[in-house]
Design an enzyme around this catalytic site. Structure first.
Site, PDB file in Angstrom:
ATOM      1  N   MET A  99      41.745  34.738  37.488  1.00 57.60           N
ATOM      2  CA  MET A  99      41.883  36.021  36.818  1.00 57.60           C
ATOM      3  C   MET A  99      40.677  36.920  37.075  1.00 57.60           C
ATOM      4  SD  MET A  99      42.434  36.883  32.764  1.00 57.60           S
ATOM      5  CE  MET A  99      44.080  36.180  32.701  1.00 57.60           C
ATOM      6  N   TYR A 112      40.949  26.313  40.796  1.00 55.91           N
ATOM      7  CA  TYR A 112      42.045  25.614  40.109  1.00 55.91           C
ATOM      8  C   TYR A 112      43.001  24.948  41.096  1.00 55.91           C
ATOM      9  CZ  TYR A 112      40.693  28.392  36.012  1.00 55.91           C
ATOM     10  OH  TYR A 112      40.011  28.973  34.972  1.00 55.91           O
ATOM     11  N   ARG A 146      70.996  55.194  43.307  1.00 57.10           N
ATOM     12  CA  ARG A 146      70.074  54.878  42.219  1.00 57.10           C
ATOM     13  C   ARG A 146      70.416  55.757  41.021  1.00 57.10           C
ATOM     14  NH1 ARG A 146      63.786  55.014  43.785  1.00 57.10           N
ATOM     15  NH2 ARG A 146      64.225  57.249  43.915  1.00 57.10           N
ATOM     16  N   LYS A 206      52.904  60.010  40.343  1.00 58.56           N
ATOM     17  CA  LYS A 206      53.461  59.051  39.390  1.00 58.56           C
ATOM     18  C   LYS A 206      52.713  57.723  39.469  1.00 58.56           C
ATOM     19  CE  LYS A 206      56.980  57.365  42.618  1.00 58.56           C
ATOM     20  NZ  LYS A 206      58.410  57.119  42.860  1.00 58.56           N
TER      21      LYS A 206
END
Length: 387
Positions: free
Chosen positions: A332, A284, A152, A48
């Site tokens: 980024m 930054y 759950r 998954k």
């Protein structure tokens, strides 16, 4: 899928996926799972979330070659994509167990035409699926999901007996398996885990004694395989361990005989080096100020690739076998690294962001998370290269 070095050289930043490590981990887990069971325990390999960031289709294909009996997914769209891939690659005989919840009427057509076992958690939806399958003259394999304490999804322990009894009446649903999920299996000798195991085992015993004999009975995820391996059950569902990690590093040494090896190494290259004087800032927000003259390397990997901004000024990378601290806010697309003045590092030197030499545990500890999240964070723009 294999790549030679020339193809690998096309990329600055990529995730190198070691299929030999995957095979080693799978073989080790199968051996542990079958320690008391004469090699009769099936493996449902969990792929998954894009195989925990490693690439669902490619990893699933490799695992079928290594001998997995099942593949596990999280939702039905994921299951359908995987089933179609397996069919295209002559692997459609490998069944898929979807661990997610089915929505009434949604994707019924797609599911019943593929080799997908449906997890049943709701009688109303099961009735709808049975009715739909009858109209198509089909039978659907189902596995009953029981909530033994993780709270759950699934039938509660107290409701499961009656639910299974009702499901026996659905003629187009084949009750193939029953399963549950541990909440604390990563902790050895944990009372809550032992309670879950005991109560689920008692439920299955009662059901098999008077209601239905199941082909598959399973509860163990990675922690369960390592710490609560009960030969009563005949399938296990390894997840993070396939990819080389224990759920919690604190308990890794308890099971160090498993010899798990990280499958993914996130790599990049040094693309720029400049020397800064004392007192200059990096990136930054000016969150790093040089305390002395130093060389700063810029590497083209950042939070756009899944390398979290929360690691700012806290993480290391490995270059030429040596660890160097990152410097300044992670951007980024870029991360800066403090090399000092005598590192010998050059442009285009390989950088290991995490992997066998610097495992995901280290990054997880820094930002207070788990290794699952570190590998799952690696974004789709990062090429996966299988070696």
């Amino acid at each position: 899928m294999n790549f030679n070095d020339n193809q690998r050289d096309k990329y600055d930043t990529y995730a190198e996926i070691s299929l030999s490590a995957l095979k080693k981990n799978f073989t080790a887990l199968k051996k542990i799972a079958n320690n008391k069971s004469d090699n009769k325990v099936k493996i449902c390999s969990i792929v998954k979330a894009n195989a925990y960031g490693h690439g669902m289709n490619e990893i699933a294909h490799a695992l079928t070659e290594y001998g997995t009996e099942y593949l596990g997914t999280a939702d039905y769209n994921e299951s359908i994509r995987l089933a179609d891939y397996l069919k295209e690659n002559d692997k459609e005989n490998i069944p898929i167990l979807c661990l997610g919840i089915m929505t009434e009427g949604k994707l019924f057509e797609e599911i019943i035409s593929r080799n997908i076992d449906v997890s049943v958690t709701d009688l109303k939806i099961a009735a709808c699926l049975d009715n739909f399958a009858r109209g198509k003259n089909k039978t659907v394999n189902i596995q009953i999901q029981v909530d033994s304490g993780i709270n759950r999804i699934g039938f509660s322990i107290k409701d499961a007996y009656e639910a299974v009894s009702s499901l026996r009446n659905f003629k187009n649903l084949c009750l193939k398996g029953i399963y549950s999920h541990f909440a604390t299996s990563e902790i050895p000798d944990n009372e809550y885990a032992k309670k879950q195991l005991r109560e689920f085992k008692q439920l299955v015993n009662e059901l098999e004694g008077s209601v239905h004999k199941f082909e598959l009975k399973h509860i163990s995820n990675t922690g369960g395989i390592m710490n609560y391996n009960d030969p009563y059950f005949n399938m296990v569902r390894p997840g993070i361990s396939l990819y080389g990690y224990f759920p919690d590093e604190k308990y890794a040494n308890v099971n160090n005989d498993a010899g798990l090896e990280p499958v993914m190494t996130l790599k990049t290259r040094v693309k720029f080096i400049k020397v800064l004087e004392k007192g200059q800032s990096i990136s930054y927000g000016r969150k790093f100020i040089s305390q002395s003259e130093t060389a700063i390397a810029s590497i083209p990997a950042g939070y756009g690739d899944g390398y979290s901004n929360a690691l700012t000024n806290k993480s290391h990378v490995v270059i030429n076998g040596k660890k160097f601290r990152t410097a300044g806010a992670i951007c980024m697309d870029w991360t800066m690294v403090d090399l000092g003045l005598e590192s010998g590092v050059k442009i285009d030197d390989e950088v290991i962001v995490f992997g066998k030499e610097y495992p995901a545990y280290e990054l997880a500890k820094i930002i207070g998370t788990i290794p699952y999240e570190i590998v799952c964070l690696v974004t789709p723009r990062v090429p996966r290269i299988y070696i």
